[in-house]
Design a protein around this motif. Structure first.
Motif, PDB file in Angstrom:
ATOM      1  N   ALA A  65       1.685  10.457 -10.672  1.00  0.00           N
ATOM      2  CA  ALA A  65       1.276  11.637 -11.158  1.00  0.00           C
ATOM      3  C   ALA A  65       0.259  12.161 -10.261  1.00  0.00           C
ATOM      4  O   ALA A  65       0.182  13.270  -9.982  1.00  0.00           O
ATOM      5  CB  ALA A  65       1.109  11.378 -12.853  1.00  0.00           C
ATOM      6  N   ALA A  66      -0.692  11.394  -9.878  1.00  0.00           N
ATOM      7  CA  ALA A  66      -1.819  11.817  -9.069  1.00  0.00           C
ATOM      8  C   ALA A  66      -1.621  11.819  -7.780  1.00  0.00           C
ATOM      9  O   ALA A  66      -2.543  12.278  -6.582  1.00  0.00           O
ATOM     10  CB  ALA A  66      -2.918  10.967  -9.502  1.00  0.00           C
ATOM     11  N   ARG A  67      -0.351  11.408  -7.065  1.00  0.00           N
ATOM     12  CA  ARG A  67       0.146  11.452  -6.072  1.00  0.00           C
ATOM     13  C   ARG A  67      -0.769  10.805  -5.052  1.00  0.00           C
ATOM     14  O   ARG A  67      -1.101  11.053  -3.870  1.00  0.00           O
ATOM     15  CB  ARG A  67       0.109  12.940  -5.449  1.00  0.00           C
ATOM     16  N   ILE A  68      -1.160   9.505  -5.495  1.00  0.00           N
ATOM     17  CA  ILE A  68      -1.709   8.404  -4.737  1.00  0.00           C
ATOM     18  C   ILE A  68      -0.904   7.121  -4.756  1.00  0.00           C
ATOM     19  O   ILE A  68      -0.277   6.778  -5.718  1.00  0.00           O
ATOM     20  CB  ILE A  68      -3.210   8.183  -5.126  1.00  0.00           C
ATOM     21  N   GLU A  69      -1.289   6.380  -3.670  1.00  0.00           N
ATOM     22  CA  GLU A  69      -0.816   5.103  -3.870  1.00  0.00           C
ATOM     23  C   GLU A  69      -1.363   3.806  -4.974  1.00  0.00           C
ATOM     24  O   GLU A  69      -2.397   3.965  -5.073  1.00  0.00           O
ATOM     25  CB  GLU A  69      -0.956   4.298  -2.535  1.00  0.00           C
ATOM     26  N   PRO A  70      -0.322   3.323  -5.565  1.00  0.00           N
ATOM     27  CA  PRO A  70      -0.712   2.385  -6.599  1.00  0.00           C
ATOM     28  C   PRO A  70      -1.663   1.174  -6.040  1.00  0.00           C
ATOM     29  O   PRO A  70      -1.197   0.868  -5.099  1.00  0.00           O
ATOM     30  CB  PRO A  70       0.324   1.870  -7.347  1.00  0.00           C
ATOM     31  N   GLN A  71      -2.753   1.062  -6.723  1.00  0.00           N
ATOM     32  CA  GLN A  71      -3.683   0.018  -6.040  1.00  0.00           C
ATOM     33  C   GLN A  71      -4.267  -0.879  -7.444  1.00  0.00           C
ATOM     34  O   GLN A  71      -4.178  -0.499  -8.589  1.00  0.00           O
ATOM     35  CB  GLN A  71      -4.893   0.432  -5.703  1.00  0.00           C
ATOM     36  N   VAL A  72      -4.307  -2.267  -7.144  1.00  0.00           N
ATOM     37  CA  VAL A  72      -4.433  -3.152  -8.411  1.00  0.00           C
ATOM     38  C   VAL A  72      -5.640  -2.881  -8.950  1.00  0.00           C
ATOM     39  O   VAL A  72      -5.937  -3.354 -10.265  1.00  0.00           O
ATOM     40  CB  VAL A  72      -4.464  -4.696  -7.656  1.00  0.00           C
ATOM     41  N   CYS A  73      -6.761  -2.179  -8.251  1.00  0.00           N
ATOM     42  CA  CYS A  73      -7.950  -1.787  -8.806  1.00  0.00           C
ATOM     43  C   CYS A  73      -7.847  -0.994  -9.976  1.00  0.00           C
ATOM     44  O   CYS A  73      -8.838  -0.765 -10.773  1.00  0.00           O
ATOM     45  CB  CYS A  73      -8.981  -1.143  -7.947  1.00  0.00           C
ATOM     46  N   MET A  74      -6.630  -0.218 -10.191  1.00  0.00           N
ATOM     47  CA  MET A  74      -6.345   0.708 -11.344  1.00  0.00           C
ATOM     48  C   MET A  74      -6.124  -0.145 -12.442  1.00  0.00           C
ATOM     49  O   MET A  74      -6.297   0.481 -13.475  1.00  0.00           O
ATOM     50  CB  MET A  74      -5.057   1.712 -10.898  1.00  0.00           C
ATOM     51  N   ASN A  75      -5.738  -1.204 -12.287  1.00  0.00           N
ATOM     52  CA  ASN A  75      -5.461  -2.120 -13.815  1.00  0.00           C
ATOM     53  C   ASN A  75      -5.935  -3.446 -13.309  1.00  0.00           C
ATOM     54  O   ASN A  75      -5.079  -4.399 -12.971  1.00  0.00           O
ATOM     55  CB  ASN A  75      -3.961  -2.184 -13.985  1.00  0.00           C
ATOM     56  N   PRO A  76      -7.161  -3.915 -13.317  1.00  0.00           N
ATOM     57  CA  PRO A  76      -7.594  -5.132 -12.845  1.00  0.00           C
ATOM     58  C   PRO A  76      -7.166  -6.334 -13.661  1.00  0.00           C
ATOM     59  O   PRO A  76      -7.078  -7.584 -13.397  1.00  0.00           O
ATOM     60  CB  PRO A  76      -9.159  -5.067 -13.025  1.00  0.00           C
TER      61      PRO A  76
END
Length: 495
Positions: A65-76
């Motif tokens: 939705a934010a148009r960015i690449e998923p990163q694990v720091c979004m869900n540690p």
């Protein structure tokens, strides 16, 4: 320094994930670099990043939705339930072990440095971070050492929007009861209330809203209607598991107790004339055009469940004429045997369904990787998939092989009407899903044409925009932006 805002709910499935995603799209549309964050997620729907790290799919959806690449720091922190009293604990994308609930409850406070490190990394890339809570902040038995609701809000000085679900009834009691159970310093963080999933004439609510604001002392920032957007759900409370009517092309997905990554089949949800039914008994299977065995967090346990309730026998019988597709854990079940020498799941060995010439050995190390390539040459019903380019990811605890190395290396293994693959998301790419459905229609002797006129990624983009448009209309976005102005925090005070 990034601005922050947090979405909490009065209960699970109050709409936190979608509201977070909608705000991510709105802030992106308004020209900001925005990212989602959830310190701790409990889910069996997970995703593998480009670095080979594992995270919850809810934050992947919000990153889209934010148009960015998923990163694990979004869900540690990701908790994947292995049974009714314990979970596999994943920190920063890698497994640290299995823990009973009580052990994790006593351990989780030690993960605060990991949470803050992930958050700090994310804020270096974003102007705004939209944080999602989990469950309810008023679960008083869990408030001690909380790291995901008000505890998280305190760590980063986040203003909170509290959402209640009117569709399930009792929304005024939900919101007021939650506020009453908060400590004063926690309640002071709640800057606005949201009544979510409303159906009907909002004027009927006005007396209740007035009383809610008087008794709660906090303004209602929006009455958001029930939205028919088709985006990924959280696990256990998804509406996808409800009984559905059979359409022209009917897909029966086996819903075993530890089903995981059912998001693999979301692509079919928006296709006109296609039904995706999650079935739990022989009586519910009926006569589908394809049977799908999805991923599982306990492959051996779920295979035993199918064996005991007659599902295995029914699937083997139907496979004589009906395509059967196994993905990940479902793929492992279709083989000749499963061995668990290290007690990764239940230990010992178990006879498989014997529909594919494969043997699986469970291993201590989890396979985590994104994969791309071309689907092998297939025969029979799904011959049209041969040569299609795919993209997805693998996430499994076992290694599967058989005597012929070509089978071991094939992305899709086939024997007559039975197909298996380790690749999650294989249907999402290009026209693989529509080709799959057309192949089933051709076998059935009917014509099928997907009338959406867009691929799955385009469809999801349209849903994110619809979500954002709806929230802009029914949320007080001026108030939301006002909350962001007071959301900065001092890193030095939390070390």
């Amino acid at each position: 320094m990034a601005k922050v805002i947090m979405i909490q709910g009065t209960m699970s499935n109050a709409g936190k994930s979608l509201i977070t995603a909608g705000l991510c799209r709105i802030f992106h549309q308004d020209g900001y670099r925005v990212a989602p964050f959830k310190s701790q997620n409990m889910a069996l729907n997970s995703y593998i990043t480009t670095e080979g790290l594992e995270m919850g799919r809810a934050q992947v959806m919000q990153a889209e939705a934010a148009r960015i690449e998923p990163q694990v720091c979004m869900n540690p922190i990701l908790l994947k339930p292995t049974n009714d009293i314990g979970s596999q604990v994943i920190v920063n994308g890698t497994v640290i072990g299995n823990m009973p609930a009580r052990e994790y409850f006593n351990y989780k406070k030690k993960l605060v440095p990991d949470i803050l490190k992930a958050f700090h990394k994310l804020e270096e890339q974003a102007d705004i971070i939209v944080i999602e809570g989990a469950g309810s902040p008023a679960e008083i038995n869990l408030k001690e050492n909380d790291i995901v609701n008000m505890g998280m809000a305190e760590m980063v000085n986040a203003p909170v929007l509290l959402a209640g679900d009117i569709d399930r009834g009792g929304v005024f009691a939900q919101l007021l009861g939650t506020l009453m159970l908060l400590e004063e310093q926690e309640k002071s963080r709640v800057k606005g209330l949201i009544i979510n999933k409303f159906r009907g004439d909002v004027s009927i609510l006005e007396p209740g809203i007035q009383m809610l604001e008087e008794k709660g002392g906090i303004p209602v920032c929006g009455v958001v209607p029930y939205m028919k957007v088709q985006l990924e759900d959280e696990d256990s409370l998804t509406g996808k598991f409800k009984h559905r009517k059979e359409a022209l092309i009917d897909l029966a997905v086996i819903r075993y107790p530890r089903i995981s990554n059912f998001t693999d089949f979301d692509v079919f949800e928006h296709m006109e004339g296609v039904s995706v039914r999650y079935v739990t008994s022989v009586q519910e299977i009926h006569h589908p055009d394809a049977i799908i065995l999805p991923g599982s967090k306990n492959t051996m346990g779920d295979l035993k469940w199918m064996r005991e309730n007659g599902m295995e026998a029914m699937i083997k019988k139907l496979s004589a004429d009906t395509p059967v597709i196994g993905i990940c854990g479902g793929y492992q079940m279709l083989g000749e045997s499963l061995e668990d020498p290290y007690s990764v799941e239940e230990g010992g060995s178990l006879r498989g369904m014997e529909l594919l010439p494969l043997k699986t050995v469970m291993s201590r190390e989890k396979v985590r990787r994104q994969v791309t390539g071309t689907i092998d040459s297939l025969t029979g019903t799904l011959v049209a998939l041969s040569g299609k380019e795919y993209k997805g990811y693998e996430i499994h605890m076992g290694h599967t092989a058989q005597e012929k190395s070509s089978i071991q290396d094939a992305v899709v293994v086939q024997k007559e009407n039975v197909y298996g693959t380790y690749v999650h998301g294989i249907f999402d790419e290009g026209d693989i899903a529509s080709t799959f459905i057309r192949a089933l229609a051709e076998k059935k002797g009917v014509h099928y044409e997907d009338n959406q006129g867009m691929n799955y990624q385009q469809y999801k983009e349209s849903q994110y925009d619809l979500l954002a448009d709806t929230l802009r209309k029914y949320l007080d976005m001026e108030a939301v932006y006002g909350m962001l102005q007071e959301a900065e925090y001092d890193k030095s005070r939390i070390g």
